[in-house]
Scaffold this active site. Sequence first.
Site, mmCIF file in Angstrom:
data_model
loop_
_atom_site.group_PDB
_atom_site.id
_atom_site.type_symbol
_atom_site.label_atom_id
_atom_site.label_comp_id
_atom_site.label_asym_id
_atom_site.label_seq_id
_atom_site.Cartn_x
_atom_site.Cartn_y
_atom_site.Cartn_z
ATOM 1 N N HIS A 56 5.865 -1.027 -4.746
ATOM 2 C CA HIS A 56 7.022 -1.493 -3.989
ATOM 3 C C HIS A 56 6.738 -2.892 -3.454
ATOM 4 O O HIS A 56 5.580 -3.280 -3.265
ATOM 5 C CB HIS A 56 7.307 -0.558 -2.815
ATOM 6 C CG HIS A 56 7.860 0.770 -3.217
ATOM 7 N ND1 HIS A 56 8.446 1.619 -2.322
ATOM 8 C CD2 HIS A 56 7.916 1.392 -4.428
ATOM 9 C CE1 HIS A 56 8.846 2.717 -2.939
ATOM 10 N NE2 HIS A 56 8.525 2.605 -4.223
ATOM 11 N N GLU A 58 6.974 -4.110 -0.503
ATOM 12 C CA GLU A 58 6.190 -4.120 0.732
ATOM 13 C C GLU A 58 4.705 -3.906 0.467
ATOM 14 O O GLU A 58 3.857 -4.562 1.086
ATOM 15 C CB GLU A 58 6.669 -3.023 1.694
ATOM 16 C CG GLU A 58 8.119 -3.121 2.086
ATOM 17 C CD GLU A 58 9.053 -2.271 1.247
ATOM 18 O OE1 GLU A 58 9.998 -1.705 1.812
ATOM 19 O OE2 GLU A 58 8.833 -2.171 0.016
ATOM 20 N N CYS A 86 10.579 2.518 2.819
ATOM 21 C CA CYS A 86 10.523 3.962 2.594
ATOM 22 C C CYS A 86 9.364 4.551 3.404
ATOM 23 O O CYS A 86 8.607 3.840 4.060
ATOM 24 C CB CYS A 86 10.344 4.255 1.105
ATOM 25 S SG CYS A 86 8.692 3.829 0.476
ATOM 26 N N CYS A 89 5.872 3.099 2.317
ATOM 27 C CA CYS A 89 5.641 1.734 2.790
ATOM 28 C C CYS A 89 5.487 1.693 4.312
ATOM 29 O O CYS A 89 4.657 0.962 4.833
ATOM 30 C CB CYS A 89 6.771 0.819 2.331
ATOM 31 S SG CYS A 89 6.814 0.615 0.532
#
Length: 148
Positions: A56, A58, A86, A89
């Site tokens: 992801h 992040e 999410c 993260c």
Amino acid sequence: MINPFTDEYFMKKALHEAEMAFDKDEIPVGAIIVVDNTIIARSHNLTELLNDVTAHAEMQAITAAANYLGGKYLIGCTLYVTLEPCQMCAGALYWSQISKIVYGASDENRGFIKMGTQLHPKTKVVSGVLALEAADLMKRFFMEKRNK
């Protein structure tokens, strides 16, 4: 003197990253990490390219920022991300002890707030910065996916 380095200024940089993800057929989420008005990490989703569910935006930004700083803690840093992080993260952001998270669009289904994931107690959160632009990019991405 007016400070040009606002949350909107940096969120536009994160949106540019999200557009790069869009162009790579990745879910269009972009992130940057800033310390003292200097961008120290830029990233966007790479889950498809890397065949890695943890890639992801992040997560990529956390790793890049930690490498830049030479340490695992991101105290004094701000993450700008186009979509609410999410649970995964948010957990990594908790452990990084990042000082501030600024996100654009909310994720009503999978965001850390809906999932009840806690951030570090000292982490400040600002939501809704350029949320319409971030949400529009996501909607356009998924509309194109459905129309293929």
